[in-house]
Design a protein around this motif. Structure first.
Motif, short mmCIF file in Angstrom:
data_model
loop_
_atom_site.label_atom_id
_atom_site.label_comp_id
_atom_site.label_asym_id
_atom_site.label_seq_id
_atom_site.Cartn_x
_atom_site.Cartn_y
_atom_site.Cartn_z
N ASP A 230 0.80 -1.22 0.00
CA ASP A 230 0.00 0.00 0.00
C ASP A 230 0.84 1.28 0.00
O ASP A 230 0.30 2.38 0.09
N ALA A 231 2.17 1.14 -0.12
CA ALA A 231 3.03 2.31 -0.25
C ALA A 231 4.41 1.86 -0.70
O ALA A 231 4.80 0.69 -0.51
N CYS A 232 5.15 2.78 -1.30
CA CYS A 232 6.55 2.49 -1.66
C CYS A 232 7.29 3.80 -1.82
O CYS A 232 6.69 4.86 -2.02
N ALA A 233 8.61 3.72 -1.72
CA ALA A 233 9.45 4.90 -1.89
C ALA A 233 10.87 4.45 -2.19
O ALA A 233 11.27 3.32 -1.85
N GLY A 270 7.02 9.50 -2.03
CA GLY A 270 6.73 8.15 -2.47
C GLY A 270 5.34 8.03 -3.04
O GLY A 270 4.72 9.04 -3.43
N HIS A 271 4.85 6.80 -3.12
CA HIS A 271 3.51 6.52 -3.62
C HIS A 271 2.73 5.76 -2.57
O HIS A 271 3.27 4.88 -1.90
N VAL A 272 1.44 6.07 -2.44
CA VAL A 272 0.59 5.40 -1.47
C VAL A 272 -0.73 5.04 -2.12
O VAL A 272 -1.14 5.66 -3.12
N ILE A 273 -1.39 4.02 -1.56
CA ILE A 273 -2.73 3.65 -1.98
C ILE A 273 -3.71 4.33 -1.04
O ILE A 273 -3.65 4.17 0.18
N ASP A 274 -4.62 5.10 -1.60
CA ASP A 274 -5.66 5.77 -0.81
C ASP A 274 -7.01 5.51 -1.49
O ASP A 274 -7.26 5.98 -2.60
N LYS A 275 -7.84 4.70 -0.81
CA LYS A 275 -9.15 4.34 -1.36
C LYS A 275 -9.02 3.74 -2.76
O LYS A 275 -9.72 4.13 -3.70
N ARG A 277 -6.83 4.06 -4.90
CA ARG A 277 -6.17 4.90 -5.89
C ARG A 277 -4.72 5.08 -5.51
O ARG A 277 -4.38 5.24 -4.34
N GLN A 278 -3.83 5.04 -6.50
CA GLN A 278 -2.41 5.26 -6.25
C GLN A 278 -2.10 6.74 -6.41
O GLN A 278 -2.35 7.33 -7.45
N LEU A 279 -1.54 7.31 -5.35
CA LEU A 279 -1.23 8.74 -5.35
C LEU A 279 0.23 8.96 -4.99
O LEU A 279 0.83 8.18 -4.25
N GLU A 280 0.81 10.01 -5.52
CA GLU A 280 2.15 10.41 -5.13
C GLU A 280 2.03 11.42 -4.00
O GLU A 280 1.17 12.30 -4.03
N GLY A 281 2.88 11.26 -2.97
CA GLY A 281 2.80 12.19 -1.85
C GLY A 281 3.94 12.00 -0.87
O GLY A 281 4.87 11.21 -1.11
N ASP A 282 3.85 12.72 0.24
CA ASP A 282 4.87 12.66 1.27
C ASP A 282 4.53 11.56 2.28
O ASP A 282 3.42 11.50 2.79
N ILE A 283 5.51 10.71 2.58
CA ILE A 283 5.34 9.62 3.53
C ILE A 283 6.14 9.97 4.78
O ILE A 283 7.33 10.26 4.70
N PRO A 284 5.51 9.97 5.97
CA PRO A 284 6.24 10.30 7.20
C PRO A 284 7.44 9.39 7.40
O PRO A 284 7.34 8.16 7.26
N LEU A 285 8.56 9.98 7.74
CA LEU A 285 9.79 9.21 7.92
C LEU A 285 9.86 8.55 9.29
O LEU A 285 10.49 7.50 9.45
N GLY A 286 9.20 9.13 10.29
CA GLY A 286 9.29 8.64 11.66
C GLY A 286 9.10 7.14 11.81
O GLY A 286 9.94 6.47 12.43
#
Length: 317
Positions: A230-233, A270-275, A277-286
């Motif tokens: 559901d996400a990658c970077a 990175g890219h995330v799955i939201d509902k 749909r694949q979207l490009e966005g910021d993924i928290p590093l913590g």
């Protein structure tokens, strides 16, 4: 809407032939590899060389993973486990009370591909939260071997199924994808989280893409499979160093405490799955700087992945 791959990975798993681990310690005069038991420590079978690690050679033969210290079969690689490995710390009462279908299942084989872009970044994926094992955990693309596959075939197939990246050996420098390291993986990761249900040897592969196949170019081909990933970077060397510095062993010694302030208000693109749909966005590093703690399932980079990334970093020096 992102559609699943043509043939569902989960459907194939139901009918798949499991590739089980067989062990041969030539120093103990074992002439032929023997099927490993589920409750058996692979590393202990060969003896450690310090820090919960040993050296072995691993190869496929007749749909079996042969793990041996016969160096005539190939060059040795590191095989490691965490100090809190449940199999190592398994007590007789817990072992005796394991379900028969668990005790009799043997040790499975997995592959994971450390994929490096031509601009020196590696791809990590976040396992879907609906998965039965290691949900929400960051790992390289990977999974189980299938019947009659090679390590390379399995690694590239899994990469395609999870990320949509269609790669062949010809996409890699010198058309080379090699075994980087092995990890003894058990789920759940600690006995405090419950008795072991899965036991694997994960074969980490490594390959660097040819010039022209940088992270930006590869991102244009990404099509995540939501049921698996559901996400990658892509992570550069400095970020990888920070991830590997989140030390599991120190956290275990201090009651699983870690500095939760690390990575706060920092992000990786990175890219995330939201509902669906694949979207490009910021993924928290913590969460990627977290360690394996007291909770069964929480977002982090897997301990085995950190070990493989350390081997990748060492190979770059």
């Amino acid at each position: 809407m992102i559609l699943p791959r043509t043939l569902s990975k989960r459907v194939r798993k139901m009918a798949a032939t499991r590739i089980l681990v067989h062990l041969q310690n030539v120093k103990n005069n074992e002439e032929n590899p023997k099927l490993a038991n589920f409750t058996q420590s692979v590393i202990d079978h060969f003896g450690t060389i310090g820090n919960n690690m040993t050296e072995v050679n691993a190869f496929l033969n007749d749909n079996k993973l042969i793990v041996t210290n016969d160096w005539s079969k190939g060059q040795p690689v590191k095989l490691k486990r965490p100090s809190f490995c449940p199999i190592t710390n398994l007590t007789s009462p817990i072992r005796d009370n394991l379900p028969d279908d668990t005790k009799g299942r043997g040790i499975d084989t997995g592959v994971a591909l450390i994929l490096e872009s031509t601009d020196g970044k590696v791809l990590l994926t976040r396992r879907a939260k609906t998965l039965r094992t290691f949900p929400c955990v960051w790992v390289p693309p990977g999974g189980h071997l299938e019947k009659n596959e090679t390590f390379i075939n399995a690694g590239l197939r899994e990469c395609y199924e999870e990320t949509g990246l269609q790669l062949t050996p010809q996409h890699f420098l010198s058309e080379d994808i090699k075994v980087l390291a092995l990890w003894e993986s058990v789920y759940p990761t600690k006995l405090t989280l419950g008795p072991p249900k899965r036991h694997h040897i994960v074969v980490y592969l490594y390959g660097k893409l040819k010039p022209g196949l940088d992270a930006t170019t590869m991102n244009k081909q990404l099509q995540l499979e939501p049921s698996e990933t559901d996400a990658c970077a892509w992570f550069d060397r400095e970020l990888v160093k920070r991830i590997t510095e989140a030390n599991e062993e120190q956290a275990a010694e201090h009651g699983h405490k870690h500095d939760k302030s690390k990575g706060m208000e920092e992000y990786v693109r990175g890219h995330v799955i939201d509902k669906d749909r694949q979207l490009e966005g910021d993924i928290p590093l913590g969460p990627l700087l977290a360690v394996s703690g007291a909770e069964r399932d929480h977002e982090r980079v897997s301990t085995g992945t950190k070990f493989a990334l350390e081997e990748w970093l060492n190979a770059q020096n």
